[in-house]
Scaffold this motif. Structure first.
Motif, PDB file in Angstrom:
ATOM      1  N   ASP A 121     -13.071  39.807  -1.451  1.00  0.00           N
ATOM      2  CA  ASP A 121     -12.284  40.479  -2.487  1.00  0.00           C
ATOM      3  C   ASP A 121     -10.883  39.877  -2.569  1.00  0.00           C
ATOM      4  O   ASP A 121     -10.364  39.618  -3.658  1.00  0.00           O
ATOM      5  N   ARG A 122     -10.244  39.635  -1.423  1.00  0.00           N
ATOM      6  CA  ARG A 122      -8.904  39.042  -1.407  1.00  0.00           C
ATOM      7  C   ARG A 122      -8.945  37.593  -1.903  1.00  0.00           C
ATOM      8  O   ARG A 122      -8.009  37.127  -2.561  1.00  0.00           O
ATOM      9  N   PHE A 123     -10.032  36.888  -1.589  1.00  0.00           N
ATOM     10  CA  PHE A 123     -10.200  35.505  -2.061  1.00  0.00           C
ATOM     11  C   PHE A 123     -10.241  35.462  -3.589  1.00  0.00           C
ATOM     12  O   PHE A 123      -9.550  34.647  -4.225  1.00  0.00           O
ATOM     13  N   VAL A 124     -11.006  36.355  -4.185  1.00  0.00           N
ATOM     14  CA  VAL A 124     -11.104  36.390  -5.652  1.00  0.00           C
ATOM     15  C   VAL A 124      -9.770  36.798  -6.262  1.00  0.00           C
ATOM     16  O   VAL A 124      -9.328  36.229  -7.266  1.00  0.00           O
ATOM     17  N   CYS A 127      -7.251  33.641  -5.520  1.00  0.00           N
ATOM     18  CA  CYS A 127      -7.675  32.329  -6.032  1.00  0.00           C
ATOM     19  C   CYS A 127      -8.136  32.381  -7.488  1.00  0.00           C
ATOM     20  O   CYS A 127      -8.088  31.368  -8.193  1.00  0.00           O
ATOM     21  N   HIS A 128      -8.624  33.548  -7.934  1.00  0.00           N
ATOM     22  CA  HIS A 128      -9.082  33.695  -9.327  1.00  0.00           C
ATOM     23  C   HIS A 128      -8.544  35.002  -9.916  1.00  0.00           C
ATOM     24  O   HIS A 128      -9.310  35.881 -10.308  1.00  0.00           O
ATOM     25  N   PRO A 129      -7.214  35.140  -9.989  1.00  0.00           N
ATOM     26  CA  PRO A 129      -6.628  36.416 -10.422  1.00  0.00           C
ATOM     27  C   PRO A 129      -6.968  36.822 -11.848  1.00  0.00           C
ATOM     28  O   PRO A 129      -7.110  38.019 -12.144  1.00  0.00           O
ATOM     29  N   LEU A 130      -7.110  35.858 -12.748  1.00  0.00           N
ATOM     30  CA  LEU A 130      -7.396  36.181 -14.142  1.00  0.00           C
ATOM     31  C   LEU A 130      -8.816  36.703 -14.344  1.00  0.00           C
ATOM     32  O   LEU A 130      -9.090  37.416 -15.316  1.00  0.00           O
ATOM     33  N   HIS A 131      -9.721  36.355 -13.432  1.00  0.00           N
ATOM     34  CA  HIS A 131     -11.112  36.781 -13.560  1.00  0.00           C
ATOM     35  C   HIS A 131     -11.487  37.848 -12.520  1.00  0.00           C
ATOM     36  O   HIS A 131     -12.657  38.118 -12.306  1.00  0.00           O
ATOM     37  N   TYR A 132     -10.463  38.410 -11.873  1.00  0.00           N
ATOM     38  CA  TYR A 132     -10.724  39.333 -10.760  1.00  0.00           C
ATOM     39  C   TYR A 132     -11.574  40.528 -11.180  1.00  0.00           C
ATOM     40  O   TYR A 132     -12.606  40.813 -10.558  1.00  0.00           O
ATOM     41  N   MET A 133     -11.173  41.230 -12.218  1.00  0.00           N
ATOM     42  CA  MET A 133     -11.899  42.438 -12.622  1.00  0.00           C
ATOM     43  C   MET A 133     -13.271  42.118 -13.204  1.00  0.00           C
ATOM     44  O   MET A 133     -14.176  42.948 -13.160  1.00  0.00           O
ATOM     45  N   VAL A 134     -13.425  40.905 -13.735  1.00  0.00           N
ATOM     46  CA  VAL A 134     -14.737  40.496 -14.268  1.00  0.00           C
ATOM     47  C   VAL A 134     -15.700  40.198 -13.118  1.00  0.00           C
ATOM     48  O   VAL A 134     -16.866  40.620 -13.130  1.00  0.00           O
ATOM     49  N   ILE A 135     -15.193  39.464 -12.109  1.00  0.00           N
ATOM     50  CA  ILE A 135     -16.047  39.112 -10.959  1.00  0.00           C
ATOM     51  C   ILE A 135     -16.325  40.338 -10.102  1.00  0.00           C
ATOM     52  O   ILE A 135     -17.469  40.648  -9.771  1.00  0.00           O
ATOM     53  N   LYS A 220      -9.276  29.043   1.864  1.00  0.00           N
ATOM     54  CA  LYS A 220      -9.062  28.891   0.421  1.00  0.00           C
ATOM     55  C   LYS A 220      -7.827  29.662  -0.031  1.00  0.00           C
ATOM     56  O   LYS A 220      -7.073  29.210  -0.909  1.00  0.00           O
ATOM     57  N   ILE A 221      -7.626  30.856   0.570  1.00  0.00           N
ATOM     58  CA  ILE A 221      -6.459  31.671   0.212  1.00  0.00           C
ATOM     59  C   ILE A 221      -5.175  30.956   0.610  1.00  0.00           C
ATOM     60  O   ILE A 221      -4.212  30.895  -0.169  1.00  0.00           O
ATOM     61  N   VAL A 222      -5.142  30.394   1.813  1.00  0.00           N
ATOM     62  CA  VAL A 222      -3.957  29.674   2.284  1.00  0.00           C
ATOM     63  C   VAL A 222      -3.670  28.466   1.395  1.00  0.00           C
ATOM     64  O   VAL A 222      -2.512  28.200   1.029  1.00  0.00           O
ATOM     65  N   ALA A 223      -4.726  27.746   1.034  1.00  0.00           N
ATOM     66  CA  ALA A 223      -4.553  26.583   0.154  1.00  0.00           C
ATOM     67  C   ALA A 223      -4.002  27.007  -1.202  1.00  0.00           C
ATOM     68  O   ALA A 223      -3.136  26.325  -1.780  1.00  0.00           O
ATOM     69  N   SER A 224      -4.489  28.153  -1.707  1.00  0.00           N
ATOM     70  CA  SER A 224      -4.017  28.656  -2.995  1.00  0.00           C
ATOM     71  C   SER A 224      -2.564  29.116  -2.917  1.00  0.00           C
ATOM     72  O   SER A 224      -1.774  28.870  -3.834  1.00  0.00           O
ATOM     73  N   ILE A 225      -2.212  29.783  -1.806  1.00  0.00           N
ATOM     74  CA  ILE A 225      -0.828  30.251  -1.628  1.00  0.00           C
ATOM     75  C   ILE A 225       0.135  29.074  -1.524  1.00  0.00           C
ATOM     76  O   ILE A 225       1.237  29.103  -2.078  1.00  0.00           O
TER      77      ILE A 225
END
Length: 322
Positions: A121-124, A127-135, A220-225
């Motif tokens: 959930d934190r990864f989405v 890393c994909h904040p615009l699609h969070y509620m869709v995913i 992936k989260i660290v890389a995105s941050i």
């Protein structure tokens, strides 16, 4: 009748953390306090999330389920321990031991899977904040929770059935404060090769697998941050997953510490004392970790406690009037 069948009707003895009579009141008071704090803290988390519509999101949905599982996880072992100390008895029946072991493995596995789902959930979210509620739609959240329950229940059932095939001597002494799976297998006098294989595979696939998924999600989260240009954006993204990362560190760190210490010292009582960390202390700390670092949750808790205090004053006022 075979000795193996006699174990179905015998009683086992839980030796607990210490056999010193003078320490029993201290242990009772300490564990009762921790248990009450665990139940109250996690119950407040569930009530806060359910009562505040702003918290009806996937993250808090999984958090409230984690709180429920933590209550059940602790309740699988501590009440029996408190009862034995209060009654000055160490007895647990064979059926009671198997039942306790089943629920302990069940809720321990659920803790593991829920922490993995929350990492996803934190990864989405990061890393994909615009699609969070869709995913992370309600259907996927429900499916992830259902799969966690099914996999945990099947694993726990398999481990319990494997223990049922073992034979034990009557009046077996268990050097622990609950019927721990590994201890039970070690104390059996029949062949435990299959049980050890099932335990090892369970530890690798159902323990190591989710842990690897958590590590992958956070890589992936660290890389995105790191790719966020502003310092404020980095801090906000890190704050969104800091509480979960801390809980994961406590959960896996204490479990790893218990089994490494038991492998080094070979002391059953030392292992029992160390296991208190992940069976009691970690579920007790989880509500504090999440609430102290989360403004929305703190606000919901304040509103909930404010409403409870207001209702209490109204009830007292009505009683005075009558």
């Amino acid at each position: 009748m075979e000795l193996g069948n006699l174990t179905r009707f015998s009683e086992f003895l839980l030796l607990g953390l210490s056999e010193e009579p003078g320490l029993q009141p201290l242990i009772f008071g300490l564990f009762l306090s921790m248990y009450l704090i665990t139940v109250l803290g996690n119950l407040l988390m569930i009530l806060a999330v359910s009562s505040d519509s702003h918290l009806h999101t996937p993250m808090y949905f999984f958090l409230s389920n984690l709180s429920l599982v933590d209550i059940c996880f602790t309740s699988a072992t501590v009440p029996k321990m408190l009862w034995n100390i209060q009654t000055q008895s160490k007895v647990i029946t064979y059926k009671g031991c198997i039942t306790q072991m089943y629920f302990f493995v069940l809720f321990g596995g659920l803790d593991n899977f829920l922490l993995t789902v929350m990492a996803y959930d934190r990864f989405v979210a990061i890393c994909h904040p615009l699609h969070y509620m869709v995913i992370m739609n309600p259907r996927l959240c429900g499916l992830l929770l259902l799969m966690s329950w099914i996999m945990s229940a099947l694993h726990s059932l398999l481990e319990s059935l494997m223990v049922l095939r073992l034979s034990f001597y009557s009046d077996l002494e268990i050097p622990h404060f609950f019927c721990e799976l590994n201890q039970m297998v070690q104390l059996a006098y029949s062949n435990t090769f299959l049980n050890n294989m099932v335990m090892y595979f369970g530890a690798v696939f159902l323990g190591g697998g989710p842990f690897v998924c958590i590590l992958y999600s956070y890589s992936k989260i660290v890389a995105s941050i790191c790719g966020i240009p502003s310092a404020q954006g980095k801090y906000k993204a890190f704050s969104a997953c800091a509480s979960h990362l801390l809980v994961v560190s406590f959960f896996y760190g204490t479990i790893l510490g218990v089994y490494l210490s038991s492998a080094v010292t070979h002391s059953s009582h030392s292992s029992a004392a160390a296991s208190v960390m992940y069976t009691v202390v970690t579920p007790m700390l989880n509500p504090f970790i999440y609430s102290l670092r989360n403004k929305d949750l703190k606000s919901a808790l304040k509103r909930l406690l404010g409403m409870a205090a207001m209702k209490g004053q109204i009830v007292l006022g009505l009683k005075k009037c009558t």
